[in-house]
Design a protein around this motif. Structure first.
Motif, PDB file in Angstrom:
ATOM      1  N   HIS A   1      -7.507   2.168   1.554  1.00  0.00           N
ATOM      2  CA  HIS A   1      -8.401   0.973   1.476  1.00  0.00           C
ATOM      3  C   HIS A   1      -8.770   0.712   0.006  1.00  0.00           C
ATOM      4  O   HIS A   1      -8.837  -0.575  -0.204  1.00  0.00           O
ATOM      5  CB  HIS A   1      -9.763   1.347   2.305  1.00  0.00           C
ATOM      6  CG  HIS A   1     -10.522   0.004   2.340  1.00  0.00           C
ATOM      7  ND1 HIS A   1     -10.273  -1.160   2.799  1.00  0.00           N
ATOM      8  CD2 HIS A   1     -11.759  -0.346   1.818  1.00  0.00           C
ATOM      9  CE1 HIS A   1     -11.351  -2.091   2.693  1.00  0.00           C
ATOM     10  NE2 HIS A   1     -12.253  -1.279   2.059  1.00  0.00           N
ATOM     11  N   GLN A   2      -9.251   1.668  -0.647  1.00  0.00           N
ATOM     12  CA  GLN A   2      -9.938   1.396  -1.836  1.00  0.00           C
ATOM     13  C   GLN A   2      -8.582   1.550  -3.099  1.00  0.00           C
ATOM     14  O   GLN A   2      -8.791   0.734  -4.109  1.00  0.00           O
ATOM     15  CB  GLN A   2     -10.905   2.513  -2.555  1.00  0.00           C
ATOM     16  CG  GLN A   2     -11.938   2.479  -1.652  1.00  0.00           C
ATOM     17  CD  GLN A   2     -12.865   3.471  -2.048  1.00  0.00           C
ATOM     18  OE1 GLN A   2     -13.234   3.622  -3.050  1.00  0.00           O
ATOM     19  NE2 GLN A   2     -13.467   4.371  -1.023  1.00  0.00           N
ATOM     20  N   ARG A   3      -7.390   2.006  -2.663  1.00  0.00           N
ATOM     21  CA  ARG A   3      -6.215   2.024  -3.549  1.00  0.00           C
ATOM     22  C   ARG A   3      -6.663   2.794  -4.823  1.00  0.00           C
ATOM     23  O   ARG A   3      -6.426   2.194  -6.024  1.00  0.00           O
ATOM     24  CB  ARG A   3      -5.587   0.664  -3.899  1.00  0.00           C
ATOM     25  CG  ARG A   3      -5.241  -0.116  -2.637  1.00  0.00           C
ATOM     26  CD  ARG A   3      -4.634  -1.351  -2.904  1.00  0.00           C
ATOM     27  NE  ARG A   3      -3.997  -1.848  -1.501  1.00  0.00           N
ATOM     28  CZ  ARG A   3      -3.212  -3.003  -1.369  1.00  0.00           C
ATOM     29  NH1 ARG A   3      -3.072  -3.684  -2.653  1.00  0.00           N
ATOM     30  NH2 ARG A   3      -2.923  -3.245  -0.249  1.00  0.00           N
ATOM     31  N   ALA A   4      -7.415   4.048  -4.502  1.00  0.00           N
ATOM     32  CA  ALA A   4      -8.011   4.704  -5.691  1.00  0.00           C
ATOM     33  C   ALA A   4      -7.952   6.179  -5.541  1.00  0.00           C
ATOM     34  O   ALA A   4      -8.099   6.478  -4.125  1.00  0.00           O
ATOM     35  CB  ALA A   4      -9.150   4.087  -6.087  1.00  0.00           C
TER      36      ALA A   4
ATOM     37  N   ASP B   1     -10.425   3.859   7.182  1.00  0.00           N
ATOM     38  CA  ASP B   1      -9.552   4.028   6.018  1.00  0.00           C
ATOM     39  C   ASP B   1      -8.453   4.984   6.288  1.00  0.00           C
ATOM     40  O   ASP B   1      -8.738   5.629   7.442  1.00  0.00           O
ATOM     41  CB  ASP B   1     -10.495   4.510   4.878  1.00  0.00           C
ATOM     42  CG  ASP B   1      -9.744   4.403   3.470  1.00  0.00           C
ATOM     43  OD1 ASP B   1      -8.647   4.058   3.437  1.00  0.00           O
ATOM     44  OD2 ASP B   1     -10.524   4.767   2.352  1.00  0.00           O
TER      45      ASP B   1
ATOM     46  N   ARG C   1     -15.125   8.820  -5.309  1.00  0.00           N
ATOM     47  CA  ARG C   1     -15.685   7.798  -4.639  1.00  0.00           C
ATOM     48  C   ARG C   1     -16.000   7.977  -3.291  1.00  0.00           C
ATOM     49  O   ARG C   1     -15.416   8.957  -2.728  1.00  0.00           O
ATOM     50  CB  ARG C   1     -14.268   6.721  -4.371  1.00  0.00           C
ATOM     51  CG  ARG C   1     -13.939   6.106  -5.755  1.00  0.00           C
ATOM     52  CD  ARG C   1     -12.630   5.213  -5.749  1.00  0.00           C
ATOM     53  NE  ARG C   1     -12.482   4.677  -6.866  1.00  0.00           N
ATOM     54  CZ  ARG C   1     -12.589   3.518  -7.093  1.00  0.00           C
ATOM     55  NH1 ARG C   1     -13.254   2.591  -6.322  1.00  0.00           N
ATOM     56  NH2 ARG C   1     -12.080   3.067  -8.347  1.00  0.00           N
ATOM     57  N   GLN C   2     -17.020   7.466  -2.638  1.00  0.00           N
ATOM     58  CA  GLN C   2     -17.248   7.511  -1.185  1.00  0.00           C
ATOM     59  C   GLN C   2     -16.209   7.221  -0.476  1.00  0.00           C
ATOM     60  O   GLN C   2     -15.559   5.974  -0.671  1.00  0.00           O
ATOM     61  CB  GLN C   2     -18.405   6.692  -1.153  1.00  0.00           C
ATOM     62  CG  GLN C   2     -19.639   7.308  -1.802  1.00  0.00           C
ATOM     63  CD  GLN C   2     -21.019   6.537  -1.493  1.00  0.00           C
ATOM     64  OE1 GLN C   2     -21.320   6.290  -0.148  1.00  0.00           O
ATOM     65  NE2 GLN C   2     -21.677   6.096  -2.530  1.00  0.00           N
ATOM     66  N   LEU C   3     -16.108   7.514   0.659  1.00  0.00           N
ATOM     67  CA  LEU C   3     -15.179   7.112   1.601  1.00  0.00           C
ATOM     68  C   LEU C   3     -15.795   6.774   2.849  1.00  0.00           C
ATOM     69  O   LEU C   3     -16.629   7.266   3.272  1.00  0.00           O
ATOM     70  CB  LEU C   3     -14.117   8.146   1.989  1.00  0.00           C
ATOM     71  CG  LEU C   3     -13.248   8.429   0.838  1.00  0.00           C
ATOM     72  CD1 LEU C   3     -12.072   9.824   1.256  1.00  0.00           C
ATOM     73  CD2 LEU C   3     -12.119   7.233   0.644  1.00  0.00           C
TER      74      LEU C   3
ATOM     75  N   THR D   1       0.854  -1.394   0.014  1.00  0.00           N
ATOM     76  CA  THR D   1       0.002  -0.256   0.050  1.00  0.00           C
ATOM     77  C   THR D   1       0.976   1.299  -0.233  1.00  0.00           C
ATOM     78  O   THR D   1       0.662   2.309  -0.924  1.00  0.00           O
ATOM     79  CB  THR D   1      -0.978   0.172   1.164  1.00  0.00           C
ATOM     80  OG1 THR D   1      -1.947  -1.267   1.054  1.00  0.00           O
ATOM     81  CG2 THR D   1      -1.945   1.264   1.098  1.00  0.00           C
TER      82      THR D   1
ATOM     83  N   SER E   1      -7.579   7.023  -1.517  1.00  0.00           N
ATOM     84  CA  SER E   1      -7.940   6.048  -0.415  1.00  0.00           C
ATOM     85  C   SER E   1      -7.145   4.975  -0.249  1.00  0.00           C
ATOM     86  O   SER E   1      -6.832   4.113  -1.159  1.00  0.00           O
ATOM     87  CB  SER E   1      -9.497   5.515  -0.771  1.00  0.00           C
ATOM     88  OG  SER E   1      -9.517   4.465   0.040  1.00  0.00           O
TER      89      SER E   1
ATOM     90  N   HIS F   1     -21.169   7.529   4.702  1.00  0.00           N
ATOM     91  CA  HIS F   1     -20.020   7.921   4.157  1.00  0.00           C
ATOM     92  C   HIS F   1     -19.358   9.207   4.615  1.00  0.00           C
ATOM     93  O   HIS F   1     -20.068  10.090   5.289  1.00  0.00           O
ATOM     94  CB  HIS F   1     -20.074   7.932   2.554  1.00  0.00           C
ATOM     95  CG  HIS F   1     -21.103   8.987   2.018  1.00  0.00           C
ATOM     96  ND1 HIS F   1     -22.201   8.378   1.544  1.00  0.00           N
ATOM     97  CD2 HIS F   1     -20.831  10.205   1.943  1.00  0.00           C
ATOM     98  CE1 HIS F   1     -22.950   9.721   1.155  1.00  0.00           C
ATOM     99  NE2 HIS F   1     -22.162  10.850   1.459  1.00  0.00           N
TER     100      HIS F   1
ATOM    101  N   ALA G   1      -9.974   9.194  -4.605  1.00  0.00           N
ATOM    102  CA  ALA G   1     -11.404   9.408  -4.072  1.00  0.00           C
ATOM    103  C   ALA G   1     -11.738  10.843  -4.296  1.00  0.00           C
ATOM    104  O   ALA G   1     -13.174  11.173  -4.407  1.00  0.00           O
ATOM    105  CB  ALA G   1     -11.128   9.218  -2.627  1.00  0.00           C
TER     106      ALA G   1
END
Length: 153
Positions: free
Chosen positions: A109-112, A83, A77-79, A3, A107, A32, A114
């Protein structure tokens, strides 16, 4: 890929980044993270940037510092909790009396991505209560940190 390696790659173009844990209380009734929180995260990254280039020292010593003129955000993206977000900030433009910043929130957690946004700071003389030119030492510190020159306006 770990990560931390992914986050470093995503933030490679950002000279200043802060990692912030998402707090349970930052979520709203929809489950969220509330939109206001993103702006607080941007503020945290702006202050870290301002500290790094000496703008906060200038404020403490000479009464010249940042004042927020505008801010915008695009949510991608929603958070949710739990996270950790990584907020990158960089200078996009230096004007006569303003500095435009770009922000990105990733993020863990989402690795993206946000969210991404912009903010404009005005260099403000708090004693005179009016905007002032971006001081040359500040401009040079930003250019040194960013590793590039900005056009003179």
């Amino acid at each position: 890929m770990s990560t931390s390696t992914e986050m470093r790659a995503l933030l490679a173009d950002f000279r200043v980044a802060v990692a912030l844990p998402v707090q349970w209380g930052e979520q709203d009734p929809f489950g969220h993270v509330n939109h206001v929180t993103y702006f607080r995260w941007y503020e945290t990254s702006r202050i870290a940037y301002a500290e790094k280039v000496g703008l906060m020292t200038l404020h403490r010593e000479a009464g010249i510092g940042p004042i927020l003129a505008s801010i915008a955000n695009d949510y991608r993206r929603q958070l949710t909790y739990p996270d950790t977000v990584h907020v990158g900030v960089r200078v996009a433009r230096i004007g006569v009396a303003s500095i435009t910043l770009e922000h990105k929130i990733f993020s863990e957690h989402q690795r993206a991505l946000a969210a991404e946004g912009t903010s404009t700071l005005v260099v403000f003389d708090y004693k005179a209560q009016r905007p002032t030119r971006v001081p040359e030492p500040l401009r040079l510190a930003i250019e040194a940190l960013e590793g590039r020159e900005f056009p003179r306006t």
